[in-house]
Design an enzyme around this catalytic site. Structure first.
Site, short mmCIF file in Angstrom:
data_model
loop_
_atom_site.label_atom_id
_atom_site.label_comp_id
_atom_site.label_asym_id
_atom_site.label_seq_id
_atom_site.Cartn_x
_atom_site.Cartn_y
_atom_site.Cartn_z
N ASP A 20 -36.04 -7.80 24.61
CA ASP A 20 -34.69 -8.33 24.82
C ASP A 20 -34.84 -9.84 24.96
O ASP A 20 -35.24 -10.33 26.02
CB ASP A 20 -34.06 -7.72 26.06
N LYS A 82 -30.70 -19.47 22.88
CA LYS A 82 -30.18 -18.39 22.04
C LYS A 82 -28.79 -18.73 21.52
O LYS A 82 -28.41 -18.29 20.43
CB LYS A 82 -30.15 -17.09 22.85
N GLU A 179 -27.60 -5.03 20.32
CA GLU A 179 -27.69 -4.79 21.76
C GLU A 179 -26.78 -3.65 22.24
O GLU A 179 -27.23 -2.81 23.02
CB GLU A 179 -27.40 -6.09 22.51
N ASP A 201 -21.24 -5.64 27.84
CA ASP A 201 -22.53 -6.28 28.12
C ASP A 201 -22.26 -7.55 28.91
O ASP A 201 -21.94 -8.59 28.34
CB ASP A 201 -23.24 -6.59 26.80
#
Length: 230
Positions: A20, A82, A179, A201
């Site tokens: 992850d 990211k 994800e 999430d």
């Protein structure tokens, strides 16, 4: 792998992990005795802050050791890279970051540091490299490959940039997995009846909502939304 009825030789044992690569924190896990297990570092820590610091005299630190520099040396401490990976300069709003961005092409942006302009691919590779070393130490051998999770909203450029970061870190990407799909599988929804599911999430730097349709054991991402700049 081995012939039917015969065990694989010890030297043929293949090691793979799941990673992850998160906006705020990252981690690496592997399946041990049928159970997914997050692999700790030498200090027993499971999470790795997704932070890279470019210090004086070429000193590079990643993770827990890099995070304190966010206050002391913010211009050279890159967190949440990211958000930049696979993004064009026109996609990014000016301001809101402690470090300076610099276009490196029409389709990519870099971060200006004392070590030069670093691309998000280079920064992400430093985080992945630490996770690779951690995994190989915990599992006792070189990795055959890794499955890496990415947000469902990542486009082709962002997915390719993630693969490029992994390749730079010496990782063979077996697959990129959305994800929300990973979360649904971890919860056991892949064994449920067909239907439509919502996956929330709530991450350290993002909040994503995905609608998944499960049909014949296959997840389809129907729609995504959320805030990638919490």
């Amino acid at each position: 792998t081995a012939e039917p009825g015969r065990a694989a030789a010890p030297h043929q044992h293949r090691l793979a992990v799941g990673i992850d690569l998160g906006t705020t924190n990252s981690l690496v896990a592997s399946v041990r005795s049928g159970i997914p297990t997050v692999l700790p570092d030498a200090q027993g820590r499971l999470l790795l802050p997704s932070v890279v610091h470019y210090g004086e005299r070429g000193l590079l630190t990643v993770g827990h050791e890099a995070r304190p520099f966010a206050a002391a040396d913010p211009a050279n401490t890159i967190a949440s890279a990211k958000r930049l990976i696979g993004r064009a300069p026109a996609d990014l709003a000016a301001g809101g970051l402690a470090y300076a961005l610099e276009p490196i092409s029409d389709t990519a942006v870099g971060v200006r540091t004392r070590a030069g302009v670093k691309s998000p691919v280079e920064i992400g590779a430093e985080v992945l490299r630490v996770l690779k070393v951690r995994a190989e130490a915990a599992l006792g051998g070189p990795l055959t490959g890794a499955v890496i999770t990415v947000p469902a909203y990542f486009d082709d450029a962002q997915r390719q940039a993630t693969k490029d970061a992994a390749a730079r870190a010496g990782l063979n990407v077996l697959r990129l997995l959305n994800e929300p799909t990973a979360a649904a599988v971890a919860y056991g929804l892949d064994t449920a009846n067909e239907g439509v599911y919502v996956v929330y999430d709530l991450g350290g730097g993002t909040f994503d909502v995905s609608i998944l349709r499960l049909a014949r054991g296959v997840f389809e991402v129907v729609a995504t939304s959320g805030d990638a700049m919490l």
